[in-house]
Motif scaffolding. Structure first.
Motif, mmCIF file in Angstrom:
data_model
loop_
_atom_site.group_PDB
_atom_site.id
_atom_site.type_symbol
_atom_site.label_atom_id
_atom_site.label_comp_id
_atom_site.label_asym_id
_atom_site.label_seq_id
_atom_site.Cartn_x
_atom_site.Cartn_y
_atom_site.Cartn_z
ATOM 1 N N UNK A 46 104.754 59.510 73.290
ATOM 2 C CA UNK A 46 103.852 59.790 72.173
ATOM 3 C C UNK A 46 104.606 60.388 70.989
ATOM 4 N N UNK A 47 105.545 61.287 71.269
ATOM 5 C CA UNK A 47 106.303 61.919 70.182
ATOM 6 C C UNK A 47 107.231 60.924 69.491
ATOM 7 N N UNK A 48 107.780 59.991 70.249
ATOM 8 C CA UNK A 48 108.623 58.958 69.638
ATOM 9 C C UNK A 48 107.803 58.074 68.713
ATOM 10 N N UNK A 49 106.632 57.681 69.167
ATOM 11 C CA UNK A 49 105.749 56.851 68.338
ATOM 12 C C UNK A 49 105.317 57.624 67.090
ATOM 13 N N UNK A 50 104.952 58.897 67.268
ATOM 14 C CA UNK A 50 104.513 59.716 66.134
ATOM 15 C C UNK A 50 105.634 59.916 65.123
ATOM 16 N N UNK A 51 106.884 59.892 65.602
ATOM 17 C CA UNK A 51 108.029 60.066 64.705
ATOM 18 C C UNK A 51 108.405 58.778 63.991
ATOM 19 N N UNK A 52 107.664 57.710 64.265
ATOM 20 C CA UNK A 52 107.882 56.470 63.527
ATOM 21 C C UNK A 52 108.819 55.475 64.178
ATOM 22 N N UNK A 53 109.188 55.699 65.443
ATOM 23 C CA UNK A 53 110.034 54.732 66.134
ATOM 24 C C UNK A 53 109.175 53.555 66.607
ATOM 25 N N UNK A 54 109.671 52.365 66.412
ATOM 26 C CA UNK A 54 108.926 51.170 66.803
ATOM 27 C C UNK A 54 109.155 50.875 68.281
ATOM 28 N N UNK A 55 108.073 50.591 68.994
ATOM 29 C CA UNK A 55 108.162 50.304 70.419
ATOM 30 C C UNK A 55 108.527 48.839 70.654
ATOM 31 N N UNK A 56 109.483 48.615 71.559
ATOM 32 C CA UNK A 56 109.852 47.263 71.979
ATOM 33 C C UNK A 56 108.986 46.813 73.155
ATOM 34 N N UNK A 57 108.765 47.734 74.110
ATOM 35 C CA UNK A 57 107.932 47.441 75.263
ATOM 36 C C UNK A 57 107.657 48.728 76.022
ATOM 37 N N UNK A 58 106.699 48.665 76.952
ATOM 38 C CA UNK A 58 106.439 49.773 77.872
ATOM 39 C C UNK A 58 106.497 49.268 79.304
ATOM 40 N N UNK A 59 106.928 50.159 80.207
ATOM 41 C CA UNK A 59 106.926 49.884 81.633
ATOM 42 C C UNK A 59 106.128 50.998 82.293
ATOM 43 N N UNK A 60 105.004 50.628 82.922
ATOM 44 C CA UNK A 60 104.095 51.612 83.490
ATOM 45 C C UNK A 60 103.765 51.279 84.933
ATOM 46 N N UNK A 61 103.590 52.322 85.743
ATOM 47 C CA UNK A 61 102.974 52.122 87.051
ATOM 48 C C UNK A 61 101.458 52.180 86.843
ATOM 49 N N UNK A 62 100.681 51.562 87.715
ATOM 50 C CA UNK A 62 99.239 51.395 87.468
ATOM 51 C C UNK A 62 98.480 52.672 87.130
#
Length: 265
Positions: A46-62
């Motif tokens: 969340x802090x990376x996104x709020x700082x303006x970094x663009x997301x390439x992808x996410x990897x999540x467990x269910x």
């Protein structure tokens, strides 16, 4: 919004950003070269996104799909859902936080840019331990440092371990590389900063007795070796944190926190 997709093959090329996260040498070379870094855990992502970094992808467990719902809704990056065993097979370790994101790096700013308007900065020489580096960034953010300047051989602040230990503080404190080293310390001094070198060396004076200037740079060296002779020679003052009970020095992360607090505006 990106629709989460289940991935069941650890060799799936869509998971390439997350492979071998425990291989430090590989990641040190690969991540900067490919312009990416890995954010681990809900708060850090969340802090990376709020700082303006663009997301390439996410990897999540269910189980993290609901927790990260707002982030998923706000991104068009692919969201890969894997079971914990597959996550471990891909990354090389137990992903107990269950959430990883591959993020795009930003261009590193110039030294003059991060010094503009700053009054308190940290200068780090030869910090190669990611845990110490992350801890220093966390203290810098918490204790009011305006920027961090790194010698060319310092570790990458955006390496996964440094980001994790800093709890995302690497996104909050601007940083730049000082190159050439230590010659570029002159740039800091020309910008009006008094450079205080933290060292237990003979001749260093108690930090508490030094009049902190309007603009102050606190310089710290690597664990064990400390600052090089050339770096200390380039400083305006050699300062120390007084020790008791025969202890000669603090861990560099602890020393940084003490120094940052002592020099707070």
């Amino acid at each position: 919004m990106s629709e989460p997709r289940t991935v069941t093959d650890p060799a799936d090329p869509r998971l390439a950003d997350y492979t071998g996260l425990t291989d430090v040498e590989l990641r040190r070379k690969r991540e900067p070269a490919e312009g990416l870094f890995i954010a681990e855990g809900e708060k850090v992502i969340r802090r990376a996104v709020a700082a303006g970094y663009r997301m390439r992808s996410m990897l999540l467990t269910p189980k993290w799909l609901e927790v990260m719902g707002e982030v998923i809704e706000a991104t068009d990056a692919p969201v890969h859902v894997v079971d914990p065993a597959l996550a471990e097979a891909v990354t090389g370790y137990h992903v107990h936080r269950g959430a990883l994101a591959s993020m795009e790096r930003k261009p590193l700013p110039a030294v003059a840019e991060v010094l503009a308007g700053a009054r308190r900065v940290a200068v780090l020489e030869g910090l190669v331990d990611h845990t110490n580096l992350g801890a220093i960034f966390r203290s810098a953010a918490a204790l009011g440092m305006d920027a961090v300047l790194l010698s060319p051989d310092c570790a990458d602040p955006l390496y996964r371990r440094a980001v994790k230990v800093s709890m995302g503080a690497v996104f909050a404190v601007p940083y730049a590389r000082l190159d050439p080293w230590p010659g570029s310390l002159a740039t800091v001094q020309q910008a009006g900063f008094s450079v205080l070198a933290l060292t237990p060396a003979e001749g260093a004076v108690d930090l508490a007795t030094v009049a902190v200037q309007e603009k102050t740079a606190l310089m710290l060296g690597a664990e064990g070796d400390g600052l090089t002779a050339k770096a200390m020679a380039a400083a305006d003052h050699l300062v120390r944190i007084p020790m008791a009970h025969g202890i000669d020095s603090l861990n560099v992360g602890a020393a940084a926190a003490v120094a940052f607090y002592a020099a707070r505006a």
